[in-house]
Design a protein around this motif. Structure first.
Motif, PDB file in Angstrom:
ATOM      1  N   THR A 211      -7.841  -6.843  24.640  1.00  0.00           N
ATOM      2  CA  THR A 211      -6.468  -7.357  24.205  1.00  0.00           C
ATOM      3  C   THR A 211      -6.608  -7.618  22.931  1.00  0.00           C
ATOM      4  OG1 THR A 211      -6.178  -8.327  26.399  1.00  0.00           O
ATOM      5  CG2 THR A 211      -4.697  -8.799  24.683  1.00  0.00           C
ATOM      6  N   ALA A 212      -7.550  -7.983  22.221  1.00  0.00           N
ATOM      7  CA  ALA A 212      -7.523  -8.272  20.998  1.00  0.00           C
ATOM      8  C   ALA A 212      -7.501  -6.641  19.971  1.00  0.00           C
ATOM      9  CB  ALA A 212      -8.567  -9.011  20.664  1.00  0.00           C
ATOM     10  N   GLY A 213      -8.266  -6.117  20.659  1.00  0.00           N
ATOM     11  CA  GLY A 213      -8.384  -4.534  19.872  1.00  0.00           C
ATOM     12  C   GLY A 213      -6.703  -3.945  19.872  1.00  0.00           C
ATOM     13  N   ASN A 214      -6.074  -4.019  21.081  1.00  0.00           N
ATOM     14  CA  ASN A 214      -4.902  -3.444  21.283  1.00  0.00           C
ATOM     15  C   ASN A 214      -3.852  -4.116  20.099  1.00  0.00           C
ATOM     16  OD1 ASN A 214      -5.802  -1.477  23.272  1.00  0.00           O
ATOM     17  ND2 ASN A 214      -4.962  -3.085  25.176  1.00  0.00           N
ATOM     18  N   LEU A 215      -3.893  -5.404  20.231  1.00  0.00           N
ATOM     19  CA  LEU A 215      -2.976  -6.208  19.293  1.00  0.00           C
ATOM     20  C   LEU A 215      -3.415  -5.975  17.893  1.00  0.00           C
ATOM     21  CD1 LEU A 215      -2.763  -9.768  21.193  1.00  0.00           C
ATOM     22  CD2 LEU A 215      -0.882  -7.832  21.277  1.00  0.00           C
ATOM     23  N   THR A 216      -4.591  -5.475  17.574  1.00  0.00           N
ATOM     24  CA  THR A 216      -4.908  -5.298  16.256  1.00  0.00           C
ATOM     25  C   THR A 216      -3.923  -4.157  15.888  1.00  0.00           C
ATOM     26  OG1 THR A 216      -7.036  -6.331  16.294  1.00  0.00           O
ATOM     27  CG2 THR A 216      -6.502  -4.658  14.669  1.00  0.00           C
ATOM     28  N   GLN A 217      -4.146  -3.147  16.648  1.00  0.00           N
ATOM     29  CA  GLN A 217      -3.555  -1.803  16.277  1.00  0.00           C
ATOM     30  C   GLN A 217      -1.739  -2.098  16.400  1.00  0.00           C
ATOM     31  OE1 GLN A 217      -4.704   1.218  15.653  1.00  0.00           O
ATOM     32  NE2 GLN A 217      -2.345   1.511  14.964  1.00  0.00           N
ATOM     33  N   THR A 218      -1.317  -2.919  17.205  1.00  0.00           N
ATOM     34  CA  THR A 218       0.105  -3.377  17.181  1.00  0.00           C
ATOM     35  C   THR A 218       0.491  -3.971  15.873  1.00  0.00           C
ATOM     36  OG1 THR A 218       0.332  -3.617  19.725  1.00  0.00           O
ATOM     37  CG2 THR A 218       1.831  -4.845  18.361  1.00  0.00           C
ATOM     38  N   ALA A 219      -0.368  -4.863  15.531  1.00  0.00           N
ATOM     39  CA  ALA A 219      -0.025  -5.615  14.029  1.00  0.00           C
ATOM     40  C   ALA A 219       0.050  -4.637  13.082  1.00  0.00           C
ATOM     41  CB  ALA A 219      -1.091  -6.471  13.706  1.00  0.00           C
ATOM     42  N   LYS A 220      -0.825  -3.449  13.036  1.00  0.00           N
ATOM     43  CA  LYS A 220      -0.892  -2.559  12.140  1.00  0.00           C
ATOM     44  C   LYS A 220       0.340  -1.477  12.283  1.00  0.00           C
ATOM     45  CE  LYS A 220      -5.781  -1.885  11.666  1.00  0.00           C
ATOM     46  NZ  LYS A 220      -7.106  -1.034  12.169  1.00  0.00           N
ATOM     47  N   ASP A 221       0.735  -1.240  13.276  1.00  0.00           N
ATOM     48  CA  ASP A 221       2.039  -0.540  13.764  1.00  0.00           C
ATOM     49  C   ASP A 221       3.212  -1.287  12.997  1.00  0.00           C
ATOM     50  OD1 ASP A 221       0.529   1.201  15.123  1.00  0.00           O
ATOM     51  OD2 ASP A 221       1.144   0.680  16.960  1.00  0.00           O
ATOM     52  N   LEU A 222       3.148  -2.616  13.265  1.00  0.00           N
ATOM     53  CA  LEU A 222       4.375  -3.275  12.766  1.00  0.00           C
ATOM     54  C   LEU A 222       4.464  -3.308  11.122  1.00  0.00           C
ATOM     55  CD1 LEU A 222       4.207  -6.328  15.434  1.00  0.00           C
ATOM     56  CD2 LEU A 222       6.186  -4.852  14.952  1.00  0.00           C
ATOM     57  N   ARG A 223       2.942  -3.622  10.504  1.00  0.00           N
ATOM     58  CA  ARG A 223       3.147  -3.592   8.999  1.00  0.00           C
ATOM     59  C   ARG A 223       3.400  -2.267   8.562  1.00  0.00           C
ATOM     60  NH1 ARG A 223       1.833  -8.215   7.036  1.00  0.00           N
ATOM     61  NH2 ARG A 223       0.323  -9.670   8.168  1.00  0.00           N
ATOM     62  N   GLY A 224       3.018  -1.140   9.345  1.00  0.00           N
ATOM     63  CA  GLY A 224       3.407   0.146   8.925  1.00  0.00           C
ATOM     64  C   GLY A 224       4.943   0.557   9.100  1.00  0.00           C
ATOM     65  N   GLY A 225       5.499  -0.138  10.007  1.00  0.00           N
ATOM     66  CA  GLY A 225       6.880   0.119  10.166  1.00  0.00           C
ATOM     67  C   GLY A 225       7.616  -0.577   8.955  1.00  0.00           C
ATOM     68  N   ALA A 226       7.118  -1.783   8.541  1.00  0.00           N
ATOM     69  CA  ALA A 226       7.850  -2.535   7.315  1.00  0.00           C
ATOM     70  C   ALA A 226       7.706  -1.886   6.083  1.00  0.00           C
ATOM     71  CB  ALA A 226       7.188  -3.888   7.363  1.00  0.00           C
ATOM     72  N   HIS A 227       6.552  -1.145   5.781  1.00  0.00           N
ATOM     73  CA  HIS A 227       6.308  -0.378   4.717  1.00  0.00           C
ATOM     74  C   HIS A 227       7.238   1.064   4.777  1.00  0.00           C
ATOM     75  CE1 HIS A 227       4.700   2.054   1.537  1.00  0.00           C
ATOM     76  NE2 HIS A 227       4.596   3.235   2.393  1.00  0.00           N
ATOM     77  N   LEU A 228       7.529   1.715   5.994  1.00  0.00           N
ATOM     78  CA  LEU A 228       8.241   2.745   6.145  1.00  0.00           C
ATOM     79  C   LEU A 228       9.934   2.415   5.926  1.00  0.00           C
ATOM     80  CD1 LEU A 228       6.710   4.788   9.097  1.00  0.00           C
ATOM     81  CD2 LEU A 228       6.720   5.356   6.720  1.00  0.00           C
ATOM     82  N   TRP A 229      10.057   1.166   6.645  1.00  0.00           N
ATOM     83  CA  TRP A 229      11.553   0.799   6.349  1.00  0.00           C
ATOM     84  C   TRP A 229      11.871   0.590   4.754  1.00  0.00           C
ATOM     85  CZ3 TRP A 229      15.635   0.270   9.308  1.00  0.00           C
ATOM     86  CH2 TRP A 229      16.817  -0.511   8.838  1.00  0.00           C
ATOM     87  N   ARG A 230      10.993  -0.102   4.030  1.00  0.00           N
ATOM     88  CA  ARG A 230      11.355  -0.399   2.726  1.00  0.00           C
ATOM     89  C   ARG A 230      11.313   0.719   1.965  1.00  0.00           C
ATOM     90  NH1 ARG A 230       7.256  -4.871   3.695  1.00  0.00           N
ATOM     91  NH2 ARG A 230       8.507  -6.953   3.560  1.00  0.00           N
ATOM     92  N   ILE A 231      10.842   1.988   2.239  1.00  0.00           N
ATOM     93  CA  ILE A 231      10.833   3.108   1.381  1.00  0.00           C
ATOM     94  C   ILE A 231      11.987   4.056   2.043  1.00  0.00           C
ATOM     95  CG2 ILE A 231       8.581   3.060   0.457  1.00  0.00           C
ATOM     96  CD1 ILE A 231       7.624   5.295   2.595  1.00  0.00           C
ATOM     97  N   GLY A 232      12.536   3.762   3.219  1.00  0.00           N
ATOM     98  CA  GLY A 232      13.853   4.491   3.716  1.00  0.00           C
ATOM     99  C   GLY A 232      13.261   5.820   4.686  1.00  0.00           C
ATOM    100  N   LYS A 233      12.068   5.340   5.199  1.00  0.00           N
ATOM    101  CA  LYS A 233      11.638   6.418   6.076  1.00  0.00           C
ATOM    102  C   LYS A 233      11.270   5.990   7.556  1.00  0.00           C
ATOM    103  CE  LYS A 233       9.273   9.435   2.239  1.00  0.00           C
ATOM    104  NZ  LYS A 233       8.099   9.903   1.857  1.00  0.00           N
ATOM    105  N   LEU A 234      11.955   4.925   8.252  1.00  0.00           N
ATOM    106  CA  LEU A 234      11.633   4.427   9.320  1.00  0.00           C
ATOM    107  C   LEU A 234      12.972   4.973  10.104  1.00  0.00           C
ATOM    108  CD1 LEU A 234       9.812   2.997  11.415  1.00  0.00           C
ATOM    109  CD2 LEU A 234      11.234   0.830  11.014  1.00  0.00           C
ATOM    110  N   GLU A 235      12.693   5.963  10.984  1.00  0.00           N
ATOM    111  CA  GLU A 235      13.918   6.511  11.617  1.00  0.00           C
ATOM    112  C   GLU A 235      13.345   6.520  13.214  1.00  0.00           C
ATOM    113  OE1 GLU A 235      14.371  10.353   9.935  1.00  0.00           O
ATOM    114  OE2 GLU A 235      15.167   9.784   8.162  1.00  0.00           O
TER     115      GLU A 235
END
Length: 235
Positions: A211-235
């Motif tokens: 579960t910890a491994g899965n959630l680690t990836q989830t946290a990375k996905d969320l941070r990646g989404g934040a970055h994409l949103w800030r540069i206008g590329k989250l669609e």
């Protein structure tokens, strides 16, 4: 619609069993069920629909001043069940708007379903990363209600505040839980080392680490989404 009696297992989100002995009320949503929901629809059509509905929902809530509308959007899972959003969003790529919205809704549902276990894990993990608790906006020794309110505020912030900040808060929240899971797994492994019958303890520890491994990836996905949103590329 409710399925089974286990935890919510969100396809592609990482939220799953926390090790709590208490059964959850809403049912399990696994990969097979999610596949059956979308059925024989054209995958390309489903993808288009997921992106269109996510963008429309976010835009609608951002543009409304009616608090009742906001509340209905935030609590749709409570009223209708997780399958409502799973039908379109659970298969979305993690670096997409529907993908990150799906993870935010699942985080809120997961915390509500497992508030006791999540609180215990938070208290284990928080001393290791106090900066994460500051980003998430949680006290060092929160109550179950405090964590539920935090999960609510993260989702609310995504719709009514800074979307990228909400994703960063969600990622920080998940990272603390990951540390709690790993600490609990180490404790179980240590107990297993001195126990005569250690199979069950080692199995539980392995599940927590999974579960910890899965959630680690989830946290990375969320941070990646934040970055994409800030540069206008989250669609």
């Amino acid at each position: 619609m409710h399925f089974g009696s286990g935890s919510i297992v969100s396809s592609g989100s990482g939220f799953t069993h926390t090790g709590s002995p208490r059964p959850s009320r809403p049912g399990q949503l696994d990969q097979a069920i999610a596949d059956n929901i979308v059925g024989g629809l054209d995958p390309e059509y489903v993808t288009e629909m997921s992106h269109a509905t996510a963008a429309a929902l976010l835009d609608h809530v951002h543009s409304t001043a009616d608090p009742a509308v906001v509340e209905r959007v935030l609590t749709i899972v409570d009223r209708e069940g997780v399958d409502v959003i799973a039908e379109l969003w659970s298969h979305a790529e993690p670096d997409s708007l529907p993908g990150v919205l799906w993870r935010l809704y699942c985080l809120r549902s997961w915390v509500r379903l497992h508030r006791e276990a999540v609180t215990r894990l938070w208290r284990l993990g928080e001393p290791m990363v106090t900066s994460a608790s500051a980003v998430a906006g949680v006290d060092s020794a929160p109550t179950e209600d405090d964590l539920v309110r935090t999960a609510d505020s993260i989702l609310r912030g995504a719709f009514r505040g800074d979307f990228a900040m909400a994703l960063d808060r969600a990622a920080a929240f998940v990272e603390v839980i990951v540390l709690g899971l790993r600490i609990q797994a180490r404790r179980l492994t240590s107990r297993a080392a001195i126990a005569e019958h250690d199979g069950d303890l080692r199995t539980k520890a392995a599940r927590l680490l999974h579960t910890a491994g899965n959630l680690t990836q989830t946290a990375k996905d969320l941070r990646g989404g934040a970055h994409l949103w800030r540069i206008g590329k989250l669609e």
